[in-house]
Scaffold this motif. Structure first.
Motif, short mmCIF file in Angstrom:
data_model
loop_
_atom_site.label_atom_id
_atom_site.label_comp_id
_atom_site.label_asym_id
_atom_site.label_seq_id
_atom_site.Cartn_x
_atom_site.Cartn_y
_atom_site.Cartn_z
N PRO A 81 57.80 20.48 53.00
CA PRO A 81 57.89 20.50 51.54
C PRO A 81 56.78 21.34 50.92
O PRO A 81 55.65 21.35 51.41
N ALA A 82 57.14 22.04 49.86
CA ALA A 82 56.16 22.84 49.10
C ALA A 82 55.66 21.98 47.95
O ALA A 82 56.35 21.85 46.93
N ARG A 83 54.52 21.37 48.11
CA ARG A 83 54.01 20.45 47.09
C ARG A 83 53.33 21.22 45.97
O ARG A 83 52.32 21.86 46.17
N GLY A 84 53.90 21.13 44.78
CA GLY A 84 53.31 21.75 43.61
C GLY A 84 52.36 20.79 42.92
O GLY A 84 52.22 19.62 43.31
N PRO A 85 51.69 21.24 41.86
CA PRO A 85 50.77 20.36 41.13
C PRO A 85 51.53 19.23 40.44
O PRO A 85 52.51 19.46 39.74
N ALA A 86 51.09 18.01 40.68
CA ALA A 86 51.70 16.84 40.04
C ALA A 86 50.67 15.71 40.06
O ALA A 86 50.04 15.46 41.09
N SER A 87 50.53 15.04 38.95
CA SER A 87 49.57 13.95 38.87
C SER A 87 50.08 12.75 39.67
O SER A 87 51.28 12.60 39.92
N SER A 88 49.16 11.89 40.05
CA SER A 88 49.55 10.69 40.80
C SER A 88 50.45 9.79 39.95
O SER A 88 51.37 9.15 40.48
N SER A 89 50.23 9.76 38.63
CA SER A 89 51.07 8.93 37.78
C SER A 89 52.49 9.48 37.69
O SER A 89 53.47 8.72 37.66
N LEU A 90 52.63 10.81 37.66
CA LEU A 90 53.96 11.42 37.62
C LEU A 90 54.71 11.12 38.92
O LEU A 90 55.89 10.75 38.90
N LEU A 91 54.02 11.27 40.05
CA LEU A 91 54.66 11.01 41.34
C LEU A 91 55.05 9.53 41.48
O LEU A 91 56.11 9.22 42.00
N GLU A 92 54.21 8.63 40.98
CA GLU A 92 54.53 7.21 41.05
C GLU A 92 55.75 6.89 40.19
O GLU A 92 56.61 6.09 40.59
N ARG A 93 55.84 7.51 39.03
CA ARG A 93 57.01 7.31 38.18
C ARG A 93 58.27 7.81 38.90
O ARG A 93 59.32 7.15 38.87
N GLY A 94 58.16 8.96 39.53
CA GLY A 94 59.29 9.49 40.29
C GLY A 94 59.68 8.57 41.43
O GLY A 94 60.88 8.35 41.69
N ARG A 95 58.70 8.04 42.13
CA ARG A 95 58.98 7.13 43.24
C ARG A 95 59.69 5.88 42.74
O ARG A 95 60.68 5.41 43.35
N MET A 96 59.24 5.32 41.63
CA MET A 96 59.84 4.11 41.09
C MET A 96 61.29 4.36 40.68
O MET A 96 62.18 3.55 40.98
N LEU A 97 61.54 5.47 40.00
CA LEU A 97 62.91 5.76 39.58
C LEU A 97 63.81 6.00 40.79
O LEU A 97 64.97 5.58 40.81
N THR A 98 63.27 6.67 41.80
CA THR A 98 64.05 6.96 43.00
C THR A 98 64.38 5.69 43.77
O THR A 98 65.52 5.49 44.22
N GLN A 99 63.39 4.83 43.93
CA GLN A 99 63.57 3.65 44.78
C GLN A 99 64.11 2.43 44.03
O GLN A 99 64.82 1.61 44.62
#
Length: 212
Positions: A81-99
């Motif tokens: 994966p090509a990890r771009g800039p993203a805050s930990s809070s943004l990634l956590e929000r994405g994880r919650m919505l995904t899971q």
């Protein structure tokens, strides 16, 4: 068939591995029925991208199904994966919505339809991993803006329109940050009870020997 799809691989990469610019998605290994439906949607104007429509306009249903079968049978390795800039809070929000989704807004989790491994569900729900961040965001945005449509009832259109722009950014960032597990294949048909009806799962396929 490899020679016949040269017009496809010119943009989507060898074996349909994905274009180098991050916009042309991977075709290799996606469910044949899913790929077939996308080819129909481009050809018939339900998914708007003029170069694809022009390329597919003269092709009959049965031939498009052959093309879809060719790419579905390709199993090229996925890049890291090509990890771009993203805050930990943004990634956590994405994880919650995904899971977990967001029950308060009637937003189902991505895993509810695309499977616990996010590898898709036969016959026509694709995997979500191995896609660039910008591509994921653009496709959800296309559903939100009625630029992309699927067979009715269009479950992705319904879900996408329940998401905020911030939700879209978070989901795209999270999904694109995940490595692709091996083997990576759709879960068996009917192994999940979908949270809402999806027309793509019951879409008719071409009859043997010719177009419908």
């Amino acid at each position: 068939m490899a020679a016949r799809v040269a017009a496809c691989t010119a943009c989507h990469g060898e074996q349909g591995r994905a274009g180098a610019d991050g916009y042309y998605p991977r075709l290799a290994g996606k469910p044949q029925d899913y790929l077939y439906q996308q080819l129909l949607h481009f050809r018939d104007g339900d998914r708007i991208y003029r170069p694809m429509t022009h390329l597919l306009a003269p092709l009959p249903d049965a031939y498009l199904y052959e093309i879809a079968g060719y790419f579905a049978a390709q199993h090229a390795p996925y890049p890291a994966p090509a990890r771009g800039p993203a805050s930990s809070s943004l990634l956590e929000r994405g994880r919650m919505l995904t899971q977990q989704g967001d029950p308060a807004r009637d937003v189902p989790a991505c895993v509810a339809c695309h499977g616990a491994r996010l590898s898709g569900l036969a016959p026509a729900i694709p995997g979500l991993l191995g896609l660039p961040r910008d591509y994921i965001g653009a496709q959800i945005g296309s559903w939100r803006g009625d630029l992309r449509r699927a067979a009715e009832p269009d479950c992705m259109a319904e879900v996408s329109k329940r998401l905020t722009p911030e939700d879209v950014a978070a989901v795209a960032a999270w999904l694109s940050s995940l490595p692709v597990p091996e083997p990576y294949a759709p879960e068996a048909a009917a192994s999940l009870t979908l949270p809402l009806a999806c027309g793509s799962q019951t879409f008719p396929m071409p009859v043997a020997g010719g177009a419908q």
